[in-house]
Design an enzyme around this catalytic site. Sequence first.
Site, PDB file in Angstrom:
ATOM      1  N   SER A  40      34.272  36.142  48.980  1.00  0.00           N
ATOM      2  CA  SER A  40      33.631  34.888  48.564  1.00  0.00           C
ATOM      3  C   SER A  40      34.413  34.250  47.425  1.00  0.00           C
ATOM      4  CB  SER A  40      32.195  35.162  48.115  1.00  0.00           C
ATOM      5  OG  SER A  40      31.522  35.822  49.161  1.00  0.00           O
ATOM      6  N   GLY A  83      31.357  46.488  53.843  1.00  0.00           N
ATOM      7  CA  GLY A  83      32.782  46.304  54.161  1.00  0.00           C
ATOM      8  C   GLY A  83      33.657  47.262  53.363  1.00  0.00           C
ATOM      9  N   MET A 121      25.985  38.728  48.628  1.00  0.00           N
ATOM     10  CA  MET A 121      25.695  37.846  47.497  1.00  0.00           C
ATOM     11  C   MET A 121      25.911  36.395  47.931  1.00  0.00           C
ATOM     12  SD  MET A 121      26.594  39.898  44.067  1.00  0.00           S
ATOM     13  CE  MET A 121      28.340  39.647  44.025  1.00  0.00           C
ATOM     14  N   GLY A 142      34.070  37.615  57.227  1.00  0.00           N
ATOM     15  CA  GLY A 142      33.933  39.052  56.943  1.00  0.00           C
ATOM     16  C   GLY A 142      32.468  39.466  56.991  1.00  0.00           C
ATOM     17  N   HIS A 143      31.589  38.654  56.355  1.00  0.00           N
ATOM     18  CA  HIS A 143      30.149  38.959  56.397  1.00  0.00           C
ATOM     19  C   HIS A 143      29.649  38.885  57.851  1.00  0.00           C
ATOM     20  CE1 HIS A 143      30.299  37.313  52.124  1.00  0.00           C
ATOM     21  NE2 HIS A 143      29.778  38.519  51.960  1.00  0.00           N
TER      22      HIS A 143
HETATM   23  O1  PAF Z   1      29.296  43.691  48.000  1.00  0.00           O
HETATM   24  C1  PAF Z   1      28.470  42.870  47.577  1.00  0.00           C
HETATM   25  O2  PAF Z   1      28.464  41.698  47.955  1.00  0.00           O
HETATM   26  C2  PAF Z   1      27.448  43.315  46.546  1.00  0.00           C
HETATM   27  O3  PAF Z   1      27.989  44.237  45.669  1.00  0.00           O
HETATM   28  C3  PAF Z   1      26.139  43.842  47.173  1.00  0.00           C
HETATM   29  C4  PAF Z   1      26.389  45.106  47.994  1.00  0.00           C
HETATM   30  C5  PAF Z   1      25.537  42.770  48.063  1.00  0.00           C
HETATM   31  C6  PAF Z   1      25.142  44.183  46.077  1.00  0.00           C
HETATM   32  O4  PAF Z   1      24.827  43.066  45.321  1.00  0.00           O
END
Ligand code: PAF
Length: 287
Positions: A193, A154, A34, A40-41
């Site tokens: 986030s 994650g 999102m 982490g991402h």
């Molecule tokens: O974990 C997230 O950031 C959200 O739940 C996802 C998997 C991107 C779905 O909107």
Amino acid sequence: MLQPLKIFDNKTELIEYISSLKANDATVGFVPTMGALHQGHLSLVNFGLVDNDFVVVSIFVNPTQFNNAEDLEKYPRTLGRDVKLLQTVSDERIIVYAPSVDDIYEGKTVSERFTFDGLEHEMEGAFRPGHFDGVGTIVKRLLEIVKPEQAYFGEKDFQQLQIVKKMVELHEIPTKIVGCAIYRAEDGLAMSSRNERLKPDYREAAPFIHKILKSAKEKFGTKSAKKVTEWVESQFKKHKLLELEYFLISDIKTLKPVKRKSTKKEYRAFIAVYADDIRLIDNIALN
Ligand code: PAF
């Protein structure tokens, strides 16, 4: 000089582009996000780049998974910064999909209804009604658009990870779901986030959550789940800034709270805490 990486805001163009890569035998991994990206991402993207030729990263604040309008409105939207961060990992092998709400929902911004063998009723499902229908809806749509070989999630959102695995199984979606270890700041706070929105004194207090989880793990070796839960609750009662929403010790397969410990089962402790108006979740493997 950083080269621009490919960014799509339109699913038809993205699908065409991915087809052209696959026509050349390339493999495609997927990291749904999102936005408001953090280390982490990036660790998920790096796992994806090890296993696949290309990684699609979606950046979409999905309205149907928010059960609180203010939380949705305040969710950070930082596309320019997110793209720059991704470029530090790779320009040539990352593809960004940052759609509008309309590109995903085509004028009908509502969730599909799902059942995930009861996993949806526990923890986050109980405290955030409708949340997992929203997650199921967006993840299913994104998997249908990107058609990745593997998708990376994650373990911080462990319940979401188990639910996505269940959805893929029930709907026979041909993507392997890969769970990746929680990425933590040096002081132990799980990367999220939402951390960006913590006021300084709350940010300073927040590593207490992981500290308590680590102590709970230690205590679980010799004490019952009930005793450990009572101890955790008493620690938060004494805390001046952090408010406990739930602490649960659950079986990782069913996500149901443990009644009697069994050496044959695997357990995790799950926690949700309010730091002012910011809701933080975390979890830890216990055995
Ligand atoms: O974990 C997230 O950031 C959200 O739940 C996802 C998997 C991107 C779905 O909107």
